[in-house]
Write a protein that holds these residues in place. Structure first.
Motif, PDB file in Angstrom:
ATOM      1  N   SER A 305      39.478   9.276 -20.336  1.00 22.82           N
ATOM      2  CA  SER A 305      39.593   9.034 -21.783  1.00 22.82           C
ATOM      3  C   SER A 305      40.784   9.755 -22.400  1.00 22.82           C
ATOM      4  CB  SER A 305      38.303   9.478 -22.490  1.00 22.82           C
ATOM      5  OG  SER A 305      37.211   8.735 -22.051  1.00 22.82           O
ATOM      6  N   PHE A 306      41.664  10.288 -21.534  1.00 22.16           N
ATOM      7  CA  PHE A 306      42.866  10.956 -22.047  1.00 22.16           C
ATOM      8  C   PHE A 306      44.101  10.473 -21.274  1.00 22.16           C
ATOM      9  CE2 PHE A 306      45.966  14.206 -22.898  1.00 22.16           C
ATOM     10  CZ  PHE A 306      45.685  14.613 -24.198  1.00 22.16           C
ATOM     11  N   GLY A 307      44.326  11.045 -20.090  1.00 32.01           N
ATOM     12  CA  GLY A 307      45.526  10.708 -19.333  1.00 32.01           C
ATOM     13  C   GLY A 307      45.635   9.238 -18.992  1.00 32.01           C
ATOM     14  N   SER A 308      44.537   8.621 -18.586  1.00 30.02           N
ATOM     15  CA  SER A 308      44.561   7.197 -18.224  1.00 30.02           C
ATOM     16  C   SER A 308      44.890   6.326 -19.428  1.00 30.02           C
ATOM     17  CB  SER A 308      43.214   6.777 -17.631  1.00 30.02           C
ATOM     18  OG  SER A 308      42.947   7.475 -16.439  1.00 30.02           O
ATOM     19  N   GLU A 309      44.445   6.743 -20.614  1.00 25.49           N
ATOM     20  CA  GLU A 309      44.714   5.976 -21.830  1.00 25.49           C
ATOM     21  C   GLU A 309      46.202   5.993 -22.184  1.00 25.49           C
ATOM     22  OE1 GLU A 309      41.756   4.505 -24.102  1.00 25.49           O
ATOM     23  OE2 GLU A 309      41.753   4.317 -21.924  1.00 25.49           O
ATOM     24  N   LEU A 310      46.877   7.087 -21.833  1.00 24.07           N
ATOM     25  CA  LEU A 310      48.311   7.183 -22.101  1.00 24.07           C
ATOM     26  C   LEU A 310      49.125   6.207 -21.260  1.00 24.07           C
ATOM     27  CD1 LEU A 310      48.772  11.056 -22.322  1.00 24.07           C
ATOM     28  CD2 LEU A 310      49.327   9.440 -24.135  1.00 24.07           C
ATOM     29  N   GLU A 311      48.582   5.827 -20.105  1.00 24.07           N
ATOM     30  CA  GLU A 311      49.314   4.957 -19.184  1.00 24.07           C
ATOM     31  C   GLU A 311      49.242   3.488 -19.585  1.00 24.07           C
ATOM     32  OE1 GLU A 311      51.185   6.352 -16.892  1.00 24.07           O
ATOM     33  OE2 GLU A 311      50.441   8.286 -17.600  1.00 24.07           O
ATOM     34  N   LYS A 312      48.318   3.139 -20.437  1.00 22.61           N
ATOM     35  CA  LYS A 312      48.167   1.730 -20.834  1.00 22.61           C
ATOM     36  C   LYS A 312      49.255   1.347 -21.836  1.00 22.61           C
ATOM     37  CE  LYS A 312      43.172   2.069 -20.153  1.00 22.61           C
ATOM     38  NZ  LYS A 312      41.835   2.060 -20.796  1.00 22.61           N
ATOM     39  N   SER A 313      49.844   0.172 -21.631  1.00 23.54           N
ATOM     40  CA  SER A 313      50.951  -0.210 -22.517  1.00 23.54           C
ATOM     41  C   SER A 313      51.039  -1.711 -22.789  1.00 23.54           C
ATOM     42  CB  SER A 313      52.288   0.266 -21.928  1.00 23.54           C
ATOM     43  OG  SER A 313      52.508  -0.319 -20.655  1.00 23.54           O
ATOM     44  N   MET A 376      47.752   6.527 -28.496  1.00 16.25           N
ATOM     45  CA  MET A 376      48.464   5.255 -28.624  1.00 16.25           C
ATOM     46  C   MET A 376      49.887   5.479 -29.124  1.00 16.25           C
ATOM     47  SD  MET A 376      47.536   2.257 -31.347  1.00 16.25           S
ATOM     48  CE  MET A 376      45.808   2.251 -30.852  1.00 16.25           C
ATOM     49  N   LEU A 377      50.030   6.311 -30.137  1.00 15.80           N
ATOM     50  CA  LEU A 377      51.352   6.637 -30.675  1.00 15.80           C
ATOM     51  C   LEU A 377      52.237   7.260 -29.602  1.00 15.80           C
ATOM     52  CD1 LEU A 377      53.371   7.138 -33.026  1.00 15.80           C
ATOM     53  CD2 LEU A 377      52.135   9.284 -33.463  1.00 15.80           C
ATOM     54  N   THR A 378      51.682   8.213 -28.863  1.00 17.82           N
ATOM     55  CA  THR A 378      52.450   8.888 -27.809  1.00 17.82           C
ATOM     56  C   THR A 378      52.908   7.897 -26.747  1.00 17.82           C
ATOM     57  OG1 THR A 378      51.144  10.896 -28.165  1.00 17.82           O
ATOM     58  CG2 THR A 378      52.396  10.762 -26.117  1.00 17.82           C
ATOM     59  N   SER A 379      52.026   7.004 -26.340  1.00 19.85           N
ATOM     60  CA  SER A 379      52.360   6.006 -25.324  1.00 19.85           C
ATOM     61  C   SER A 379      53.484   5.091 -25.796  1.00 19.85           C
ATOM     62  CB  SER A 379      51.115   5.186 -24.985  1.00 19.85           C
ATOM     63  OG  SER A 379      51.410   4.208 -24.017  1.00 19.85           O
ATOM     64  N   MET A 380      53.428   4.652 -27.043  1.00 21.09           N
ATOM     65  CA  MET A 380      54.480   3.769 -27.578  1.00 21.09           C
ATOM     66  C   MET A 380      55.821   4.492 -27.648  1.00 21.09           C
ATOM     67  SD  MET A 380      52.571   1.540 -30.567  1.00 21.09           S
ATOM     68  CE  MET A 380      53.982   0.430 -30.707  1.00 21.09           C
ATOM     69  N   LEU A 381      55.790   5.749 -28.042  1.00 23.37           N
ATOM     70  CA  LEU A 381      57.033   6.527 -28.110  1.00 23.37           C
ATOM     71  C   LEU A 381      57.642   6.694 -26.715  1.00 23.37           C
ATOM     72  CD1 LEU A 381      55.799   9.230 -30.639  1.00 23.37           C
ATOM     73  CD2 LEU A 381      57.583   7.539 -31.092  1.00 23.37           C
ATOM     74  N   ARG A 382      56.801   6.920 -25.717  1.00 18.63           N
ATOM     75  CA  ARG A 382      57.298   7.040 -24.340  1.00 18.63           C
ATOM     76  C   ARG A 382      57.892   5.722 -23.857  1.00 18.63           C
ATOM     77  NH1 ARG A 382      52.605  10.464 -21.045  1.00 18.63           N
ATOM     78  NH2 ARG A 382      53.162  12.534 -21.861  1.00 18.63           N
ATOM     79  N   SER A 383      57.202   4.625 -24.175  1.00 16.14           N
ATOM     80  CA  SER A 383      57.701   3.309 -23.754  1.00 16.14           C
ATOM     81  C   SER A 383      59.027   2.973 -24.409  1.00 16.14           C
ATOM     82  CB  SER A 383      56.664   2.227 -24.082  1.00 16.14           C
ATOM     83  OG  SER A 383      55.486   2.413 -23.334  1.00 16.14           O
ATOM     84  N   ALA A 384      59.302   3.614 -25.538  1.00 19.00           N
ATOM     85  CA  ALA A 384      60.579   3.412 -26.232  1.00 19.00           C
ATOM     86  C   ALA A 384      61.669   4.334 -25.704  1.00 19.00           C
ATOM     87  CB  ALA A 384      60.399   3.626 -27.728  1.00 19.00           C
ATOM     88  N   GLY A 385      61.360   5.074 -24.635  1.00 15.92           N
ATOM     89  CA  GLY A 385      62.351   5.942 -24.008  1.00 15.92           C
ATOM     90  C   GLY A 385      62.453   7.324 -24.600  1.00 15.92           C
ATOM     91  N   LEU A 386      61.467   7.713 -25.403  1.00 13.09           N
ATOM     92  CA  LEU A 386      61.494   9.027 -26.043  1.00 13.09           C
ATOM     93  C   LEU A 386      60.661  10.025 -25.237  1.00 13.09           C
ATOM     94  CD1 LEU A 386      60.993   7.684 -29.651  1.00 13.09           C
ATOM     95  CD2 LEU A 386      63.096   8.719 -28.790  1.00 13.09           C
ATOM     96  N   ASP A 387      61.031  11.294 -25.331  1.00 12.00           N
ATOM     97  CA  ASP A 387      60.337  12.364 -24.613  1.00 12.00           C
ATOM     98  C   ASP A 387      59.144  12.814 -25.454  1.00 12.00           C
ATOM     99  OD1 ASP A 387      59.552  14.411 -22.993  1.00 12.00           O
ATOM    100  OD2 ASP A 387      61.297  15.693 -23.357  1.00 12.00           O
ATOM    101  N   ALA A 388      58.046  12.038 -25.369  1.00 14.94           N
ATOM    102  CA  ALA A 388      56.869  12.287 -26.201  1.00 14.94           C
ATOM    103  C   ALA A 388      55.731  12.823 -25.357  1.00 14.94           C
ATOM    104  CB  ALA A 388      56.441  11.002 -26.904  1.00 14.94           C
ATOM    105  N   ALA A 389      54.872  13.594 -25.992  1.00 18.67           N
ATOM    106  CA  ALA A 389      53.716  14.170 -25.303  1.00 18.67           C
ATOM    107  C   ALA A 389      52.590  14.388 -26.300  1.00 18.67           C
ATOM    108  CB  ALA A 389      54.095  15.496 -24.636  1.00 18.67           C
ATOM    109  N   PRO A 390      51.344  14.342 -25.829  1.00 21.33           N
ATOM    110  CA  PRO A 390      50.218  14.686 -26.702  1.00 21.33           C
ATOM    111  C   PRO A 390      50.121  16.192 -26.891  1.00 21.33           C
ATOM    112  CG  PRO A 390      49.418  14.155 -24.519  1.00 21.33           C
ATOM    113  CD  PRO A 390      50.911  13.923 -24.490  1.00 21.33           C
ATOM    114  N   VAL A 391      49.585  16.608 -28.018  1.00 17.80           N
ATOM    115  CA  VAL A 391      49.408  18.028 -28.333  1.00 17.80           C
ATOM    116  C   VAL A 391      47.942  18.260 -28.684  1.00 17.80           C
ATOM    117  CG1 VAL A 391      50.110  19.950 -29.793  1.00 17.80           C
ATOM    118  CG2 VAL A 391      51.752  18.128 -29.256  1.00 17.80           C
ATOM    119  N   LEU A 392      47.281  19.122 -27.918  1.00 19.67           N
ATOM    120  CA  LEU A 392      45.896  19.489 -28.206  1.00 19.67           C
ATOM    121  C   LEU A 392      45.853  20.466 -29.369  1.00 19.67           C
ATOM    122  CD1 LEU A 392      44.672  20.091 -24.552  1.00 19.67           C
ATOM    123  CD2 LEU A 392      44.320  18.043 -25.932  1.00 19.67           C
ATOM    124  N   VAL A 393      44.939  20.233 -30.294  1.00 18.30           N
ATOM    125  CA  VAL A 393      44.857  21.031 -31.520  1.00 18.30           C
ATOM    126  C   VAL A 393      43.400  21.385 -31.786  1.00 18.30           C
ATOM    127  CG1 VAL A 393      45.209  20.961 -34.034  1.00 18.30           C
ATOM    128  CG2 VAL A 393      46.925  19.968 -32.507  1.00 18.30           C
TER     129      VAL A 393
END
Length: 673
Positions: A305-313, A376-393
């Motif tokens: 429910s975290f890392g695998s969700e980032l891979e979906k595009s 979802m936002l992080t995944s889209m930013l990565r797919s756009a070629g940006l160095d994006a990552a999730p941040v735990l808060v």
């Protein structure tokens, strides 16, 4: 000596009574008590707060379960204490997987009627289940027959299949007369313990022998018609040690939620956190859990429910292509993808570091929890070629993670590291959020960036941008002693986000009414600009009149230089404060006031200028007032350069605000020429 012996003898003959906390039995003395003997302001009090948490082995059902027995007795002194008639027991209830259970609920409300104790039973009609998230529910228990002076008594059992211990809380918003907690842990489990708050209870540690009896059934022979089958039973006993911590305290003072600028007062109420650090079964290696922040981050990242969700595009592929057709630079990509996600998916109000619906379903249904949206936002930013990552808060209400723990995080945002250096923090749950302007709930110390390889690092969440409110007021005094003027306000950064979030849904009529009631003015014209333009400050222009800003005493006119913007009360009341003042972000308020001197009058006196500061450049107050060209011009600046003022500076801060209030309350005096 003889007199002393007689006195000692008499003392020993005085009967010693102890409080009876047997469930369902209260005394007339308790019911007749009109106010708390040590805190007359208390609206209610815990007469008794009992909790026992222990591990119970259940063969064939996953081994140890964690059982927590709770017994509370509450005295209600005033109508304000009626809120204590509803008690909550939170428990874990995922959409799939094992549930925790709240069982064995019993409760009574006690009152005195015609000199006799009357008790009314809690029925099923007063017990409700509420779903709070995909994973959490709460048992809501509402007691009957609530009156001033009544006593509420409740007990229940929480049964958990998970090897976790809910946080202990020692201090509440009402006093506790008697606290009695006991935590019993088998030797196989090792928990890290961390105290919080400023009221410490030293546990009494002990150990005792415990026993598990394992039973097995064996059958011999053939299961055929007419054949005999021999069944034998065997049992094996396993001895182990249970370690017990007992927390016992009397007359714990309340820590009320009535001080300003606090993240969540629960963060500072005394208690203890338990986190499972290792498990050691006989003849097996030690298994460690969450010993470092790296362990925590990697464990979260590995979750489906975290890392695998980032891979979906694939689900956003077509929409992203449309965005990238026009967005070319990194800043354009960030801005357009950020705005797209904010418009596409609405936040359902649920926090969490794991997705609720899953990113694909949230995208399709246009609604999701914070993890759905920002992963979802992080995944889209990565797919756009940006160095994006999730941040735990950890949100402000959830507190600051004091040691490596998965439970310490309950929120996730996104970060983009720029090739030119620096980073941009993003939270797409709020429609009016701008890049690097997070909502107040997420401004809580540091967040934990999780990179693609699972490694992690800290990032500061507090923005360096000042939350800013600038007011410019220009007034003239009319012949009938009315004032007429123009009032302009500019909101920037977090102040702009807060204004948009709280006000954008209101009608212009509602906005005008609220200002008129607060500032005691009558608005004749109103204009709001940049209401939805998040890259710009919100600006507000008001044309007004008022009859409440001037006092005419014996022909002299008295008015405050800041008019309706004057701060009359010091927000800080405590003599000492053991927890920090938390503004969430550095901030600045600047007020510029111009008052035209009416014809036939002159200035008799105006307040003197003042400039004071806090130690270590924490904050400054500047107040300047001058008469020039037939007008009195006042400039007032209040600025804090740090989001946090630690307790060591509290008394200085309180005195600082005292000087501020005193200065702003001084008046201009005009006399006839």
């Amino acid at each position: 000596m003889k007199k002393l012996l007689v006195a000692l003898f008499l003392i020993t003959q005085v009967p010693i009574t102890t409080q009876d906390y047997k469930f369902g039995k209260v005394s007339k003395e308790e019911l007749e008590e009109k106010f708390h003997p040590l805190d007359s302001t208390a609206e209610a009090a815990y007469l008794y707060k009992y909790r026992r948490t222990y591990f119970e082995y259940v063969q064939g059902d996953g081994g140890f379960k964690v059982i927590t027995n709770v017994h509370i007795r509450i005295k209600v002194y005033t109508k304000e204490g009626f809120s204590k008639a509803t008690q909550y027991a939170g428990y874990y209830k995922p959409d799939s997987g094992k549930d925790e259970m709240v069982t064995s609920i019993k409760g009574y409300t006690f009152n005195i009627e015609k000199g006799r104790i009357k008790k009314e039973k809690l029925t099923k009609k007063g017990i409700f289940d509420e779903k709070r998230s995909k994973y959490r529910s709460v048992k809501k228990m509402t007691m009957p027959a609530i009156k001033e002076g009544c006593i509420i008594e409740l007990k229940y059992k929480l049964v958990s299949p998970y090897r976790s211990i809910d946080d202990l809380q020692f201090q509440y918003d009402i006093p506790v007369k008697k606290l009695d907690y006991k935590i019993e842990i088998p030797e196989y489990y090792v928990f890290s313990k961390k105290t919080k708050g400023y009221y410490f209870i030293n546990p009494i540690e002990s150990s005792k022998n415990a026993l598990i009896t394992l039973r097995s059934k064996n059958r011999e022979g053939y299961l055929v018609v007419g054949a005999l089958v021999n069944t034998t039973y065997e049992s094996e006993q396993v001895n182990y040690i249970t370690k017990t911590s007992k927390f016992d305290a009397d007359n714990i003072p309340a820590l009320k939620d009535d001080e300003p600028f606090v993240t969540s007062i629960d963060n500072y109420r005394s208690g203890m956190k338990y986190e499972l650090s290792s498990v050691k079964w006989p003849n097996t290696p030690v298994k460690y859990f969450s010993n470092t922040w790296e362990d925590v981050s990697k464990q979260i990242y590995k979750s489906a429910s975290f890392g695998s969700e980032l891979e979906k595009s694939n689900y956003y592929k077509d929409d992203l292509e449309k965005i990238l057709a026009t967005a070319k630079t990194s800043s354009e990509k960030i801005a357009m993808i950020f705005q797209f996600v904010k418009n596409r998916v609405k936040w359902n109000g649920f926090n969490g570091i794991y997705t609720g619906k899953g990113v694909k379903k949230a995208y399709k249904e246009r609604e999701g929890n914070v993890a759905d949206i920002n992963l979802m936002l992080t995944s889209m930013l990565r797919s756009a070629g940006l160095d994006a990552a999730p941040v735990l808060v950890s949100t402000r209400a959830n507190g600051i993670p004091l040691f490596p723990t998965i439970d310490g995080f309950n929120y996730v945002i996104s970060v983009v590291k720029l090739s030119t250096g620096g980073a941009v923090l993003l939270d797409a749950t709020e429609l009016y959020c701008a890049p690097n302007v997070l909502p107040r709930r997420a401004l809580n110390w540091n967040g934990r960036i999780i990179a693609k390889d699972g490694n992690s690092s800290w990032v500061e969440l507090t923005s360096s941008k000042l939350a800013s409110e600038e007011n410019n007021v220009s007034v003239r005094i009319l012949d009938d002693m009315m004032t007429s003027g123009i009032y302009r306000t500019k909101f920037k950064n977090l102040s702009a986000l807060t204004y948009r979030k709280n006000k954008n849904h209101l009608t212009e009529e509602a906005l005008i009414t609220a200002i008129e009631e607060t500032d005691e003015i009558e608005i004749e014209g109103f204009r709001l600009s940049n209401k939805n333009a998040i890259s710009k400050p919100v600006t507000r222009t008001i044309k007004f009149i008022s009859e409440d800003l001037i006092e005419n005493i014996n022909g002299k006119l008295y008015l405050e230089p800041l008019l309706f913007l004057t701060q009359h009360k010091n927000p800080f009341k405590l003599n000492k404060r053991k927890f920090p003042v938390d503004f969430a972000t550095p901030w600045r308020d600047k007020n510029t006031i111009s008052i035209k001197i009416p014809e036939g009058y002159k200035v008799e006196s105006i307040p003197e200028n003042l400039a004071i500061g806090l130690p270590n450049n924490l904050g400054v107050f500047k107040y300047q007032i001058v008469e020039t060209s037939g007008a009195i011009n006042t400039t007032c600046l209040l600025q804090f350069n740090s989001a946090i003022i630690t307790p060591q500076y509290y008394e200085i801060l309180k005195a600082f605000y005292g000087e501020l209030v005193k200065k702003q309350s001084e008046k201009i005096v005009l006399v006839k020429i």
